[in-house]
Structure formats: structure tokens, C-alpha cells
Design a protein around this motif. Sequence first.
Motif, short mmCIF file in Angstrom:
data_model
loop_
_atom_site.label_atom_id
_atom_site.label_comp_id
_atom_site.label_asym_id
_atom_site.label_seq_id
_atom_site.Cartn_x
_atom_site.Cartn_y
_atom_site.Cartn_z
N ALA A 223 0.83 -1.20 0.00
CA ALA A 223 0.00 0.00 0.00
C ALA A 223 0.87 1.25 0.00
N MET A 224 1.96 1.21 0.77
CA MET A 224 2.84 2.38 0.82
C MET A 224 3.58 2.56 -0.51
N LEU A 225 4.06 1.48 -1.09
CA LEU A 225 4.80 1.58 -2.35
C LEU A 225 3.92 2.04 -3.50
N HIS A 226 2.67 1.64 -3.48
CA HIS A 226 1.78 1.97 -4.58
C HIS A 226 0.82 3.10 -4.25
N HIS A 227 1.13 3.81 -3.18
CA HIS A 227 0.41 5.03 -2.80
C HIS A 227 -1.09 4.81 -2.59
N ASP A 228 -1.44 3.70 -1.94
CA ASP A 228 -2.84 3.46 -1.63
C ASP A 228 -3.26 4.16 -0.34
N ASP A 229 -2.31 4.66 0.38
CA ASP A 229 -2.58 5.32 1.66
C ASP A 229 -2.60 6.83 1.41
N GLU A 230 -3.61 7.52 1.92
CA GLU A 230 -3.77 8.96 1.69
C GLU A 230 -2.54 9.76 2.15
N SER A 231 -2.00 9.43 3.32
CA SER A 231 -0.84 10.18 3.81
C SER A 231 0.39 9.92 2.93
N VAL A 232 0.48 8.71 2.38
CA VAL A 232 1.59 8.40 1.49
C VAL A 232 1.47 9.23 0.21
N LYS A 233 0.24 9.39 -0.27
CA LYS A 233 0.02 10.21 -1.47
C LYS A 233 0.41 11.67 -1.20
N HIS A 234 0.03 12.18 -0.02
CA HIS A 234 0.42 13.55 0.34
C HIS A 234 1.94 13.68 0.38
N ASP A 235 2.60 12.73 1.01
CA ASP A 235 4.07 12.77 1.11
C ASP A 235 4.71 12.74 -0.27
N ALA A 236 4.20 11.90 -1.16
CA ALA A 236 4.76 11.81 -2.52
C ALA A 236 4.57 13.12 -3.27
N CYS A 237 3.38 13.72 -3.13
CA CYS A 237 3.13 15.01 -3.79
C CYS A 237 4.02 16.09 -3.20
N ASN A 238 4.14 16.13 -1.88
CA ASN A 238 4.99 17.13 -1.24
C ASN A 238 6.44 17.02 -1.72
N LYS A 239 6.91 15.81 -1.83
CA LYS A 239 8.29 15.60 -2.29
C LYS A 239 8.46 16.09 -3.73
N LYS A 240 7.49 15.77 -4.57
CA LYS A 240 7.56 16.20 -5.97
C LYS A 240 7.50 17.73 -6.06
N ILE A 241 6.65 18.35 -5.26
CA ILE A 241 6.53 19.81 -5.26
C ILE A 241 7.84 20.45 -4.81
N ARG A 242 8.45 19.91 -3.74
CA ARG A 242 9.75 20.44 -3.28
C ARG A 242 10.79 20.33 -4.39
N ASP A 243 10.79 19.20 -5.08
CA ASP A 243 11.75 19.00 -6.16
C ASP A 243 11.51 20.00 -7.29
N PHE A 244 10.25 20.19 -7.67
CA PHE A 244 9.93 21.16 -8.73
C PHE A 244 10.34 22.57 -8.33
N PHE A 245 10.08 22.96 -7.09
CA PHE A 245 10.48 24.30 -6.63
C PHE A 245 12.00 24.45 -6.70
N ALA A 246 12.72 23.42 -6.29
CA ALA A 246 14.19 23.51 -6.27
C ALA A 246 14.78 23.63 -7.68
N ARG A 247 14.12 23.03 -8.66
CA ARG A 247 14.68 23.01 -10.01
C ARG A 247 13.84 23.77 -11.03
N ARG A 248 13.00 24.68 -10.55
CA ARG A 248 12.03 25.34 -11.44
C ARG A 248 12.67 26.07 -12.60
N ARG A 249 13.78 26.74 -12.39
CA ARG A 249 14.40 27.51 -13.48
C ARG A 249 14.95 26.61 -14.58
N HIS A 250 15.34 25.41 -14.20
CA HIS A 250 15.82 24.45 -15.20
C HIS A 250 14.65 23.73 -15.88
N LEU A 251 13.59 23.50 -15.13
CA LEU A 251 12.50 22.66 -15.63
C LEU A 251 11.55 23.37 -16.59
#
Length: 147
Positions: free
Chosen positions: A54-82
Motif C-alpha cells: 500500500a505504501m509503495l503503490h500510494h494506496d494510503d492517503e498520507s503516502v500520497k500527500h508525502d509523494a506530492c509534497n516531495k515532488k513539489i519540493r523537487d519542482f520548486f528547487a529546479r524550477r528555473r531548469h524545468l
Amino acid sequence: MIKGRISKYWGMAQNEYYIERYQEKKTLSAEVFQIRLIRGLWQLFEGIWFQRNAMLHHDDESVKHDACNKKIRDFFARRRHLVDEQDLPLFKIFRKREYRDLPLATKERWIELVQVAIKSKHGDDDDKITEKSITEYFPIRNQERNR
């Protein structure tokens, strides 16, 4: 999974215990003990597997939030390149740290918008789009540093 780590001697020891204490009960034996032990361990391992899956495949709501938060942090850090210069206002919709309190659907929609902007700059060149931070492979122990 348990690769022979359940010794037959455990069953023999349990059988001696049963003979001493429960002579009248025919259902208590070394064989029954070992069958129940193995069945119980399999149920334990199955529960662990389901939780991990469930955690690996994002079936848990909090896991989905964590995955989105991580992706958002990554996008913010590399926004000028992306993204191109004209797409940078996407990163002014909310402040860098405000994303944590957003509803999951809002986060997912914003990520989709940024991914469209990334594709408009880089096309379908997956090497540039999927470029990952080294912390993706070697996570930082204190996750609070990234939040």
C-alpha cells in the motif's frame, strides 16, 4: 520465506509440554503446533506485505500527500531548469511552504500543470524530465531539513 528456521525440535518440545499438561486433548500435538505457528507467521508476513505494498503503490492517503509534497519540493528547487520563463508564475500560485496544507487534489492538479510546462520546454526528452535529486536515491535522515 522462513527457510527452515522453524526447527522440528520446537514442535517436539511443545509436544512434551502438551503431554505433561493436556493429556486428554488429542488436538494438541507437535504437528498441530507447527501448522498453527507456520500459518500464524504467514499471516503476519502477509499483513506486512499488504502494508508495504500500500505504501509503495500510494494506496494510503498520507503516502500520497508525502509523494506530492516531495515532488513539489523537487519542482520548486529546479524550477528555473524545468520550465520556461513564461511558466515561472506557476510557482507563485502559493508560497513554497504553503503547499503542505493544500488538499491532495489541488496538489495533484498543480503537479500536472507543472508537468505540462516541463514538457513544453523539454518535449518528450525523458532524460531531462526525469532527472532526480541524489536524495531520491539516498534519503536524508532528518526529513525536516527539506520541509
